[in-house]
Design a protein around this motif. Structure first.
Motif, PDB file in Angstrom:
ATOM      1  N   GLY A  35       7.070  -6.763 -11.119  1.00  0.00           N
ATOM      2  CA  GLY A  35       6.547  -5.558 -10.475  1.00  0.00           C
ATOM      3  C   GLY A  35       5.155  -5.773  -9.912  1.00  0.00           C
ATOM      4  O   GLY A  35       4.833  -5.277  -8.824  1.00  0.00           O
ATOM      5  N   LEU A  36       4.328  -6.526 -10.649  1.00  0.00           N
ATOM      6  CA  LEU A  36       2.977  -6.821 -10.160  1.00  0.00           C
ATOM      7  C   LEU A  36       3.034  -7.655  -8.881  1.00  0.00           C
ATOM      8  O   LEU A  36       2.241  -7.442  -7.956  1.00  0.00           O
ATOM      9  N   VAL A  37       3.977  -8.609  -8.851  1.00  0.00           N
ATOM     10  CA  VAL A  37       4.149  -9.425  -7.641  1.00  0.00           C
ATOM     11  C   VAL A  37       4.604  -8.539  -6.479  1.00  0.00           C
ATOM     12  O   VAL A  37       4.120  -8.677  -5.348  1.00  0.00           O
ATOM     13  N   ALA A  38       5.518  -7.601  -6.766  1.00  0.00           N
ATOM     14  CA  ALA A  38       6.020  -6.702  -5.716  1.00  0.00           C
ATOM     15  C   ALA A  38       4.903  -5.837  -5.144  1.00  0.00           C
ATOM     16  O   ALA A  38       4.923  -5.478  -3.950  1.00  0.00           O
ATOM     17  N   LEU A  39       3.907  -5.509  -5.970  1.00  0.00           N
ATOM     18  CA  LEU A  39       2.776  -4.710  -5.490  1.00  0.00           C
ATOM     19  C   LEU A  39       2.002  -5.434  -4.387  1.00  0.00           C
ATOM     20  O   LEU A  39       1.381  -4.799  -3.534  1.00  0.00           O
ATOM     21  N   LEU A  40       2.042  -6.764  -4.418  1.00  0.00           N
ATOM     22  CA  LEU A  40       1.258  -7.558  -3.469  1.00  0.00           C
ATOM     23  C   LEU A  40       2.014  -7.871  -2.183  1.00  0.00           C
ATOM     24  O   LEU A  40       1.605  -8.744  -1.420  1.00  0.00           O
ATOM     25  N   THR A  41       3.101  -7.162  -1.945  1.00  0.00           N
ATOM     26  CA  THR A  41       3.881  -7.379  -0.725  1.00  0.00           C
ATOM     27  C   THR A  41       3.507  -6.339   0.334  1.00  0.00           C
ATOM     28  O   THR A  41       3.020  -5.249   0.005  1.00  0.00           O
ATOM     29  N   PRO A  42       3.753  -6.642   1.599  1.00  0.00           N
ATOM     30  CA  PRO A  42       3.358  -5.725   2.691  1.00  0.00           C
ATOM     31  C   PRO A  42       4.054  -4.370   2.637  1.00  0.00           C
ATOM     32  O   PRO A  42       3.567  -3.414   3.245  1.00  0.00           O
ATOM     33  N   CYS A  43       5.198  -4.287   1.936  1.00  0.00           N
ATOM     34  CA  CYS A  43       5.924  -3.021   1.900  1.00  0.00           C
ATOM     35  C   CYS A  43       5.331  -2.033   0.900  1.00  0.00           C
ATOM     36  O   CYS A  43       5.553  -0.831   1.009  1.00  0.00           O
ATOM     37  N   VAL A  44       4.608  -2.536  -0.095  1.00  0.00           N
ATOM     38  CA  VAL A  44       4.139  -1.675  -1.184  1.00  0.00           C
ATOM     39  C   VAL A  44       2.618  -1.529  -1.169  1.00  0.00           C
ATOM     40  O   VAL A  44       2.098  -0.415  -1.301  1.00  0.00           O
ATOM     41  N   PHE A  45       1.895  -2.628  -1.022  1.00  0.00           N
ATOM     42  CA  PHE A  45       0.439  -2.603  -1.182  1.00  0.00           C
ATOM     43  C   PHE A  45      -0.255  -1.556  -0.307  1.00  0.00           C
ATOM     44  O   PHE A  45      -1.091  -0.791  -0.806  1.00  0.00           O
ATOM     45  N   PRO A  46       0.055  -1.480   0.992  1.00  0.00           N
ATOM     46  CA  PRO A  46      -0.630  -0.472   1.825  1.00  0.00           C
ATOM     47  C   PRO A  46      -0.313   0.965   1.408  1.00  0.00           C
ATOM     48  O   PRO A  46      -1.055   1.890   1.781  1.00  0.00           O
ATOM     49  N   MET A  47       0.785   1.168   0.676  1.00  0.00           N
ATOM     50  CA  MET A  47       1.180   2.521   0.277  1.00  0.00           C
ATOM     51  C   MET A  47       0.280   3.078  -0.822  1.00  0.00           C
ATOM     52  O   MET A  47       0.203   4.302  -0.995  1.00  0.00           O
ATOM     53  N   ILE A  48      -0.408   2.203  -1.579  1.00  0.00           N
ATOM     54  CA  ILE A  48      -1.204   2.691  -2.716  1.00  0.00           C
ATOM     55  C   ILE A  48      -2.334   3.607  -2.251  1.00  0.00           C
ATOM     56  O   ILE A  48      -2.398   4.775  -2.674  1.00  0.00           O
ATOM     57  N   PRO A  49      -3.259   3.156  -1.385  1.00  0.00           N
ATOM     58  CA  PRO A  49      -4.342   4.072  -0.974  1.00  0.00           C
ATOM     59  C   PRO A  49      -3.833   5.273  -0.188  1.00  0.00           C
ATOM     60  O   PRO A  49      -4.379   6.373  -0.323  1.00  0.00           O
ATOM     61  N   LEU A  50      -2.785   5.076   0.634  1.00  0.00           N
ATOM     62  CA  LEU A  50      -2.261   6.201   1.424  1.00  0.00           C
ATOM     63  C   LEU A  50      -1.707   7.301   0.519  1.00  0.00           C
ATOM     64  O   LEU A  50      -2.003   8.483   0.705  1.00  0.00           O
ATOM     65  N   THR A  51      -0.892   6.900  -0.473  1.00  0.00           N
ATOM     66  CA  THR A  51      -0.244   7.887  -1.348  1.00  0.00           C
ATOM     67  C   THR A  51      -1.258   8.565  -2.259  1.00  0.00           C
ATOM     68  O   THR A  51      -1.221   9.787  -2.457  1.00  0.00           O
ATOM     69  N   VAL A  52      -2.193   7.788  -2.823  1.00  0.00           N
ATOM     70  CA  VAL A  52      -3.212   8.371  -3.705  1.00  0.00           C
ATOM     71  C   VAL A  52      -4.070   9.356  -2.926  1.00  0.00           C
ATOM     72  O   VAL A  52      -4.381  10.450  -3.424  1.00  0.00           O
ATOM     73  N   SER A  53      -4.459   8.998  -1.701  1.00  0.00           N
ATOM     74  CA  SER A  53      -5.255   9.912  -0.873  1.00  0.00           C
ATOM     75  C   SER A  53      -4.484  11.180  -0.573  1.00  0.00           C
ATOM     76  O   SER A  53      -5.052  12.280  -0.553  1.00  0.00           O
ATOM     77  N   PHE A  54      -3.166  11.058  -0.355  1.00  0.00           N
ATOM     78  CA  PHE A  54      -2.336  12.232  -0.065  1.00  0.00           C
ATOM     79  C   PHE A  54      -2.374  13.229  -1.220  1.00  0.00           C
ATOM     80  O   PHE A  54      -2.489  14.440  -1.020  1.00  0.00           O
ATOM     81  N   PHE A  55      -2.285  12.716  -2.442  1.00  0.00           N
ATOM     82  CA  PHE A  55      -2.261  13.603  -3.605  1.00  0.00           C
ATOM     83  C   PHE A  55      -3.635  14.183  -3.931  1.00  0.00           C
ATOM     84  O   PHE A  55      -3.756  15.354  -4.283  1.00  0.00           O
ATOM     85  N   THR A  56      -4.684  13.359  -3.843  1.00  0.00           N
ATOM     86  CA  THR A  56      -6.006  13.794  -4.316  1.00  0.00           C
ATOM     87  C   THR A  56      -6.819  14.550  -3.281  1.00  0.00           C
ATOM     88  O   THR A  56      -7.798  15.210  -3.620  1.00  0.00           O
ATOM     89  N   LYS A  57      -6.407  14.461  -1.988  1.00  0.00           N
ATOM     90  CA  LYS A  57      -7.202  15.116  -0.944  1.00  0.00           C
ATOM     91  C   LYS A  57      -6.440  16.214  -0.223  1.00  0.00           C
ATOM     92  O   LYS A  57      -6.845  16.670   0.826  1.00  0.00           O
ATOM     93  N   LYS A  58      -5.304  16.611  -0.805  1.00  0.00           N
ATOM     94  CA  LYS A  58      -4.509  17.651  -0.169  1.00  0.00           C
ATOM     95  C   LYS A  58      -5.240  18.982  -0.292  1.00  0.00           C
ATOM     96  O   LYS A  58      -5.687  19.367  -1.382  1.00  0.00           O
ATOM     97  N   GLY A  59      -5.361  19.714   0.813  1.00  0.00           N
ATOM     98  CA  GLY A  59      -6.189  20.908   0.856  1.00  0.00           C
ATOM     99  C   GLY A  59      -5.698  22.075   0.025  1.00  0.00           C
ATOM    100  O   GLY A  59      -6.489  22.899  -0.418  1.00  0.00           O
ATOM    101  N   ASP A  60      -4.372  22.205  -0.199  1.00  0.00           N
ATOM    102  CA  ASP A  60      -3.835  23.397  -0.860  1.00  0.00           C
ATOM    103  C   ASP A  60      -3.744  23.234  -2.375  1.00  0.00           C
ATOM    104  O   ASP A  60      -3.045  23.982  -3.035  1.00  0.00           O
ATOM    105  N   GLN A  61      -4.440  22.267  -2.979  1.00  0.00           N
ATOM    106  CA  GLN A  61      -4.357  22.091  -4.426  1.00  0.00           C
ATOM    107  C   GLN A  61      -5.680  21.580  -4.964  1.00  0.00           C
ATOM    108  O   GLN A  61      -6.496  21.012  -4.253  1.00  0.00           O
ATOM    109  N   SER A  62      -5.909  21.814  -6.236  1.00  0.00           N
ATOM    110  CA  SER A  62      -7.140  21.340  -6.880  1.00  0.00           C
ATOM    111  C   SER A  62      -7.033  19.853  -7.148  1.00  0.00           C
ATOM    112  O   SER A  62      -5.953  19.278  -7.119  1.00  0.00           O
ATOM    113  N   ARG A  63      -8.193  19.251  -7.458  1.00  0.00           N
ATOM    114  CA  ARG A  63      -8.201  17.810  -7.754  1.00  0.00           C
ATOM    115  C   ARG A  63      -7.368  17.521  -8.997  1.00  0.00           C
ATOM    116  O   ARG A  63      -6.633  16.535  -9.045  1.00  0.00           O
TER     117      ARG A  63
END
Length: 509
Positions: free
Chosen positions: A209-237
């Motif tokens: 799983g750690l190796v899979a994290l370092l692939t182009p299909c998964v790695f870029p999704m980490i900051p995008l998905t985390v930002s989506f959850f933590t910076k969404k306007g209609d919900q608290s942090r």
């Protein structure tokens, strides 16, 4: 070591089931055959009960105890070559007890040692040790003694030689004397061995799983998905963090769910996974699949699931709440398949061929899903840590290509399994080692920038990490080449410990 302990346990259980008498499914006969006045052949013949097998002299480290012949050193005696084993009734196949390909004999086995006396009188004496197994358990056979006296007038004459372990196991004290532990202690060790095995598979899955994290299909999704959850306007942090944690958990759950069908198969027939893993045509299918995975990682094409699957899960994301988060996790699992699929396929194939049943597969899948989902939860709780993540770039494709080389090497392992069972002679040890050397030498050249693939970025300067990995794989390539050294005692190649269970036996040469 753990396998050896487990074998003592299975041996002990076997002893209990035959009215406390040592069970000996193998009958040995030691005879002599005259060649000329001073030259003879000592012939060792083993006759096995149905389903039981005796192992070859040439078994890889970490496997069963090989059949071994010991001779006392005496004067006027010369050994001509080593002990020669007959090819009749010899089968090289996957051993379900040791989970590795080994050469062994069924029904009958014959071993021959040629000797020559250099004086008018002499003798030959010694003993042999062996192990015998069926598909469920193993028995450590008692030592078989043999002795012959030689005179020029009478030739070679056998003298009485009895087995050295005619002991009846009757009490706990005898058991402790023979094996160093009581039945209760053995049972405890059995449980520990099984638990360690599951944790080991879980650890391998987590590493995958750690190796899979370092692939182009998964790695870029980490900051995008985390930002989506933590910076969404209609919900608290706090709400965003809890949803990100839930998202990570659902990724873990998705991969656990994938192992459920194998539990249903296992409940119908407990041996079905072993039957699947030992099937010649399935091993060939795995060989082809791994080749497809390898060239996908090289960038010649992309493996994707049907777009309709992704569209349906994306629609589910709009539901909102817990169900919406679950569908987001499922969508990630589907869209990242082109990178995670080959790694998961390796895990699946490895679990099947390990004959570990559905629980080992679940442990591996669980480890894989946990490693894949954990970063999404951790970075949501500590968003400042994301600044420490390396930026996406050409190095992600390099990881994929390296995985492609590894998949190519593993593909040969499955073709080797089929070849050993069918005796096609395609992948004897020399050919197998030669191909692995070519593959890893190619990987070294790639890391040094001498070979390029379709999606590689131009290399202006080799990074320290890239050079380090190149040197590491170069050392491994040299290690592979050392497998061509001759072991003078066995007259075979020197077995490589790191390739135990992967390469064919050194006797398949």
């Amino acid at each position: 070591m753990l396998k050896r302990i487990a074998l003592f346990i299975t041996f002990f259980i076997g002893v209990w089931t035959v009215n406390a008498q040592i069970f000996e499914p193998v009958d040995w006969e030691v005879t002599s055959k005259k060649i000329d006045e001073s030259t003879f052949e000592i012939v060792f013949t083993a006759t096995m009960e149905d389903g039981w097998a005796v192992y070859s002299q040439f078994v890889e480290e970490g496997g069963p105890i090989p059949t071994t012949f010991e001779f006392e050193e005496v004067e006027n005696l010369e050994f001509i070559d080593g002990v020669i084993e007959s090819e009749e009734n010899k089968v090289t196949k996957l051993d379900p007890v040791f989970e590795m390909i080994v050469p062994k004999f069924f029904d009958k086995a014959t071993f021959t040692q040629k000797i020559k006396f250099t004086g008018d009188t002499g003798s030959i004496k010694g003993y042999l040790t062996y192990m015998t197994c069926n598909d469920e358990r193993c028995v450590l056979g008692p030592d078989v003694n043999y002795a012959f006296n030689y005179t020029k007038e009478e030739g070679l004459v056998a003298v009485d030689a009895t087995s050295t372990l005619d002991t009846v196991i009757e009490s706990d004290s005898v058991e402790k004397e023979l094996y160093g532990m009581s039945p209760d202690e053995m049972t405890t060790i059995t449980t520990k061995v099984e638990n360690k095995s599951l944790w080991y598979i879980f650890g391998l899955g987590f590493l995958g799983g750690l190796v899979a994290l370092l692939t182009p299909c998964v790695f870029p999704m980490i900051p995008l998905t985390v930002s989506f959850f933590t910076k969404k306007g209609d919900q608290s942090r706090g709400s965003g963090i809890s949803k990100a944690i839930l998202y990570g958990f659902f990724i873990f759950a998705v991969y656990l769910i994938l192992s459920v069908p194998f539990h249903l198969l296992d409940s119908v027939n407990p041996d079905i996974l072993n039957e699947i893993s030992t099937n010649v045509w399935l091993n060939i299918a795995f060989f082809v699949i791994f080749l497809v995975f390898a060239f996908s990682f090289f960038g010649y094409y992309e493996l994707t699931l049907p777009s309709s699957w992704t569209e349906r899960t994306t629609q589910g994301e709009n539901v909102g709440g817990i169900i919406g988060v679950f569908f987001m996790a499922l969508t990630l699992a589907l869209v990242s398949f082109s990178c995670t699929g080959p790694i998961l396929g390796s895990l699946l194939a490895g679990s099947l061929t390990a004959d570990g049943g559905a629980m080992q597969l679940t442990a591996g899948m669980g480890g894989f899903g946990l490693a894949l989902g954990l970063p999404f939860a951790v970075f949501a709780m500590f968003p400042n840590m994301m600044s420490a993540l390396p930026k996406s770039g050409g190095w992600l494709n390099t990881v994929k290509v390296v995985l492609g080389f590894l998949e190519l090497a593993l593909a040969l392992k499955f073709l080797s399994n089929a070849d050993l069972v069918k005796h096609w002679g395609l992948l004897k040890i020399e050919v197998f080692l030669g191909l692995w050397i070519i593959i890893f030498a190619g990987l070294v050249l790639y890391l040094f920038g001498k070979i390029k693939f379709p999606h590689d970025s131009p290399i202006k300067k080799l990074s320290f990490s890239r050079i380090s990995f190149a040197v590491l794989f170069l050392a491994f390539t040299i290690y592979l080449a050392s497998g061509f050294r001759i072991n003078k005692e066995t007259n075979t190649f020197t077995p490589l410990t790191l390739l135990s269970g992967l390469a064919p036996p050194v006797g398949y040469s």
